[in-house]
Each structure stands twice: as structure tokens, then as C-alpha cells.
Design a protein around this motif. Sequence first.
Motif, PDB file in Angstrom:
ATOM      1  N   GLU A 352       7.828 -32.341 -17.329  1.00  0.00           N
ATOM      2  CA  GLU A 352       9.183 -32.327 -17.887  1.00  0.00           C
ATOM      3  C   GLU A 352       9.195 -31.891 -19.357  1.00  0.00           C
ATOM      4  O   GLU A 352       8.244 -32.102 -20.097  1.00  0.00           O
ATOM      5  CB  GLU A 352       9.822 -33.704 -17.736  1.00  0.00           C
ATOM      6  CG  GLU A 352       9.953 -34.111 -16.271  1.00  0.00           C
ATOM      7  CD  GLU A 352      10.906 -35.268 -16.059  1.00  0.00           C
ATOM      8  OE1 GLU A 352      12.103 -35.013 -15.929  1.00  0.00           O
ATOM      9  OE2 GLU A 352      10.432 -36.414 -16.022  1.00  0.00           O
ATOM     10  N   LYS A 353      10.348 -31.311 -19.753  1.00  0.00           N
ATOM     11  CA  LYS A 353      10.513 -30.783 -21.111  1.00  0.00           C
ATOM     12  C   LYS A 353      11.738 -31.369 -21.810  1.00  0.00           C
ATOM     13  O   LYS A 353      12.236 -30.797 -22.759  1.00  0.00           O
ATOM     14  CB  LYS A 353      10.607 -29.256 -21.056  1.00  0.00           C
ATOM     15  CG  LYS A 353       9.368 -28.603 -20.452  1.00  0.00           C
ATOM     16  CD  LYS A 353       9.577 -27.132 -20.154  1.00  0.00           C
ATOM     17  CE  LYS A 353       9.510 -26.279 -21.377  1.00  0.00           C
ATOM     18  NZ  LYS A 353       9.632 -24.833 -21.052  1.00  0.00           N
ATOM     19  N   GLY A 354      12.236 -32.488 -21.310  1.00  0.00           N
ATOM     20  CA  GLY A 354      13.352 -33.157 -21.963  1.00  0.00           C
ATOM     21  C   GLY A 354      14.712 -32.670 -21.528  1.00  0.00           C
ATOM     22  O   GLY A 354      15.729 -33.025 -22.133  1.00  0.00           O
ATOM     23  N   GLU A 355      14.794 -31.862 -20.476  1.00  0.00           N
ATOM     24  CA  GLU A 355      16.068 -31.331 -19.990  1.00  0.00           C
ATOM     25  C   GLU A 355      16.723 -32.256 -18.980  1.00  0.00           C
ATOM     26  O   GLU A 355      16.057 -32.989 -18.257  1.00  0.00           O
ATOM     27  CB  GLU A 355      15.833 -30.000 -19.284  1.00  0.00           C
ATOM     28  CG  GLU A 355      15.843 -28.796 -20.175  1.00  0.00           C
ATOM     29  CD  GLU A 355      16.005 -27.522 -19.358  1.00  0.00           C
ATOM     30  OE1 GLU A 355      17.153 -27.098 -19.172  1.00  0.00           O
ATOM     31  OE2 GLU A 355      15.007 -26.971 -18.907  1.00  0.00           O
ATOM     32  N   SER A 356      18.042 -32.155 -18.882  1.00  0.00           N
ATOM     33  CA  SER A 356      18.788 -32.747 -17.777  1.00  0.00           C
ATOM     34  C   SER A 356      18.798 -31.747 -16.623  1.00  0.00           C
ATOM     35  O   SER A 356      18.864 -30.539 -16.839  1.00  0.00           O
ATOM     36  CB  SER A 356      20.224 -33.050 -18.201  1.00  0.00           C
ATOM     37  OG  SER A 356      21.039 -33.295 -17.070  1.00  0.00           O
ATOM     38  N   TYR A 357      18.734 -32.254 -15.383  1.00  0.00           N
ATOM     39  CA  TYR A 357      18.727 -31.379 -14.211  1.00  0.00           C
ATOM     40  C   TYR A 357      20.090 -31.329 -13.512  1.00  0.00           C
ATOM     41  O   TYR A 357      20.219 -30.714 -12.460  1.00  0.00           O
ATOM     42  CB  TYR A 357      17.657 -31.840 -13.219  1.00  0.00           C
ATOM     43  CG  TYR A 357      16.282 -31.923 -13.829  1.00  0.00           C
ATOM     44  CD1 TYR A 357      15.632 -30.778 -14.280  1.00  0.00           C
ATOM     45  CD2 TYR A 357      15.626 -33.152 -13.976  1.00  0.00           C
ATOM     46  CE1 TYR A 357      14.378 -30.847 -14.859  1.00  0.00           C
ATOM     47  CE2 TYR A 357      14.373 -33.228 -14.546  1.00  0.00           C
ATOM     48  CZ  TYR A 357      13.748 -32.085 -14.989  1.00  0.00           C
ATOM     49  OH  TYR A 357      12.505 -32.153 -15.558  1.00  0.00           O
TER      50      TYR A 357
END
Length: 447
Positions: A352-357
Motif C-alpha cells: 500500500e501507498k496510503g491511497e483510498s481505494y
Amino acid sequence: MYLRTQKFLVLGASKSGIAVCNYLLERDAVCFVYDDVQGNKLEKVIKELSSKGVVRVNREEAFNLIPEIDVLVISPGVPINHELAVMAKKTGKRIIGELEFGFANFNPCIVGVTGTNGKTTTVSMIEWILSNSGVETKLVGNVGNPITACVNEIKLDTVCVTEVSSFQLESINAFCPHIACVLNISPDHLERHYTMENYVFLKKRILKNQTASEYAVLNFDDETVKSFASDIKSKPIWVSLRQAVDGVYLEGDDVLFKGEVVFNKNELPLFGEHNVYNALFSVAVCKLLGLKNSQIRDGLKTFKGVKHRLELITTKNGVKFYNDSKSTNTASTISAINAIAEQKVLILGGSEKGESYKKLFDEIKRSNVKHVVLTGASKLNMMTSAVESGFTDLSVVGDFYTSIKVANTFAINGDVVLFSPACASFDNFTSYEERGRAFIKAVEELN
């Protein structure tokens, strides 16, 4: 910098760090190296550097060295707020990234390309067109060729086509491309940059040292990028698929530069709107460098794309398998989904890279994705977002290789299996390239 009289500590033994060490050794500089990461691969690299004269130091020794060194060189994978960098700054030492270190030692023509998605394809496309037209070029930067490793190969008339990441832009001070392109901006690397505001700030830094002698090629259709023009000193050249602009734009199927038709978008061998954008940026750069329309058209028509980006691997039992391992954020995966017309089984997941999906699954729900297979460290967060979006055609599997087998069972004749993970690779692989190769091998082994 007069290299022979100064002491350097290279932080990070990546490709870029190795290139810096070798460059310094060739010029009789004193060079130390430290890396937080341990493992057999690093040991092999360090052993080779040590045999050439680099002094390896451990963590404690690295901190003790800060008062003695003159320059701390940071590899792109190392954040600017690393404890050693913070200490070096407090003690007044010079801190420089590999990108700037390489370019600081000579002054070629630089084409710098940044943005969230499309960088590698765009720089590869530009380099291909220029090379086919007889222009001396070198593809360098975040694309995998550290500039420091290429300095001896670059002539005064070489155009350095440079992929520039937000990681590299953290540490620039004087880096100044003659032509700087900002393709687009969407959330990415928030696990490192913390906030979207900081990420946007870093992307804009590619323009900070430009003057009226340079060019900023900007995406008119991206509101964030569009806002960059308000306070820059360079000449803005716009790119748009939506309307006529002072630059490169689409009119029907024709691509125009300042009112002049350059080529027809249907001549482009790559598919998807994102690749049309990449082509428009390439046209802008090549026109600014003086190429003829015929040279640009010939280059675009013969460009085959880059590996691991919407790469058609094979067709088995009427099912096409696409490797899109380079899609490491949600915006890139959404572009891949929209680029392929056929019904799809989608494989998602990774580091993960801290994004919302949420936005990703909203798009999936509207698309012709029939089933999603989730794997990797992100799978539970992705599953939660899918449920929130009302998309329930899911399978959650334990490992990468099982995800490919499961996706294959859901695909029928005429379908596509699309591996476009929307995440980084570091939960199971060292790079998106290694992950892509693993996908290709696994697909080849399917019955």
C-alpha cells in the motif's frame, strides 16, 4: 565541488547509489556508503564497491561520520527526512540527490518529465522519436539509468531525456530542465510524502529553477497541473484533449501543434486515452526541439510501448492476458480498465501507498469488470472499499500465484485477464519489473 578534496557519504546502495560511488571512485574522491536495508543482494553490491575502495559503514558509524564529511548524497529511495539527512542539515552539510549530483557535473540539454502516471512511456516515446530522427539522446533518471552512471557517455549535444520522480524532486536545488513536462497529478506515494499538498508541492519543484529561456509543458485538462502556470517564469506550452490551446491539442482525430496538423491519433499503435496524452506531450517536446512533423509521425507510428504497461502477454483458450504491473496507483489502474474494451477479470493488490481505494471500486462498478481477485498486503483494505462501493464480485486469495489461477477460472472465451495491481510491489517483490516477470511466467505455466 572539487571531488578529490571532499568526503562523501552515499546514503542508499541502490542503482543510483552504486552509480554515485563508482563516479566518485573514478575521480579519486573519498567515499563512504550506508544503507538501512540488509540482505544477500546488498552484501554482494557492498562487497563489489568495497573492492574498488568504497568504505562501508554501519548505522552508528554513519552518524559519527556526519561531522567529518562534506557532502551527503541521497539515493531516490531514501526520504529527505531520514535521520542522517536531518542531522547533516543541522550541521550545515551539503545534501544532494543523485539526479542533481549527476547533472551538476556537466550541462547538457535536459528534458525532464514528471507526473503521477505515464512518465516512463512518455520519456521512452520522446527518446524513440529523437533517436529515430538522428538526434543524440540518452534516456536517464528514474527510468532505471542513473544519470551519474551515464556522464561519460554524454556529449555536449546530447539531449538527456529524464524521468523525474517525486522522490528525486525532494532533494533538488539547482536542477533545471530546458523543457519540463508535468503530465498529471493524482494521489500517490502518500506513505512517504504524508499529504497530497506536499506531493503536489514536490511535483511543482521541477519548474522552480526555470527562467524565460526554458519551457514548461503542462496538462491543461488537469486542474492541479494547470494551476502551476500562475507563478512560473518559464514559457508555458499547453497539452489538451478537450479544447484548442496554445500548444498541442486534439481536433477530431488530428493532433495539432499551434494550429498545424502533426499526425492522426489513429496512427498511434498504443491504445487508451492515457497514451494519447503521452503522445501529445511527446509532440510538444519534439516540436520545441525543432523536429519536423514527418519525423515525429514516423517515430510515433513505430513506437511499441514499454514493458509491464498494458503489455499483451498471450491468448489462451480465447482469453487475453495483460501485464500491467507498472500500474502502482489507482489512477493508473483506472486508465488500464478504461483502455480495454473487452469484459475483464481484474487482479488487484500489493504493497500500500496510503491511497483510498473507494474511487477505484466506484469506477470498477461502472465498468465491464466482471470479477476482481484481491491479493497482497492491501487485500483487506481493498475488500472493505469494494463493499462500500457495492461491488461484491470478489475473490480474496492468499498469494500472488493463486490469484492468477483463480482469475483464469473466471475468464471465458473473449474475456481479458488484466493484472493491474494499483499498488507497489514491495510486499512480495523488489520491483514492479520483477513482479511483471513473475506474472508472465505464471501465465505461461497455466494449462
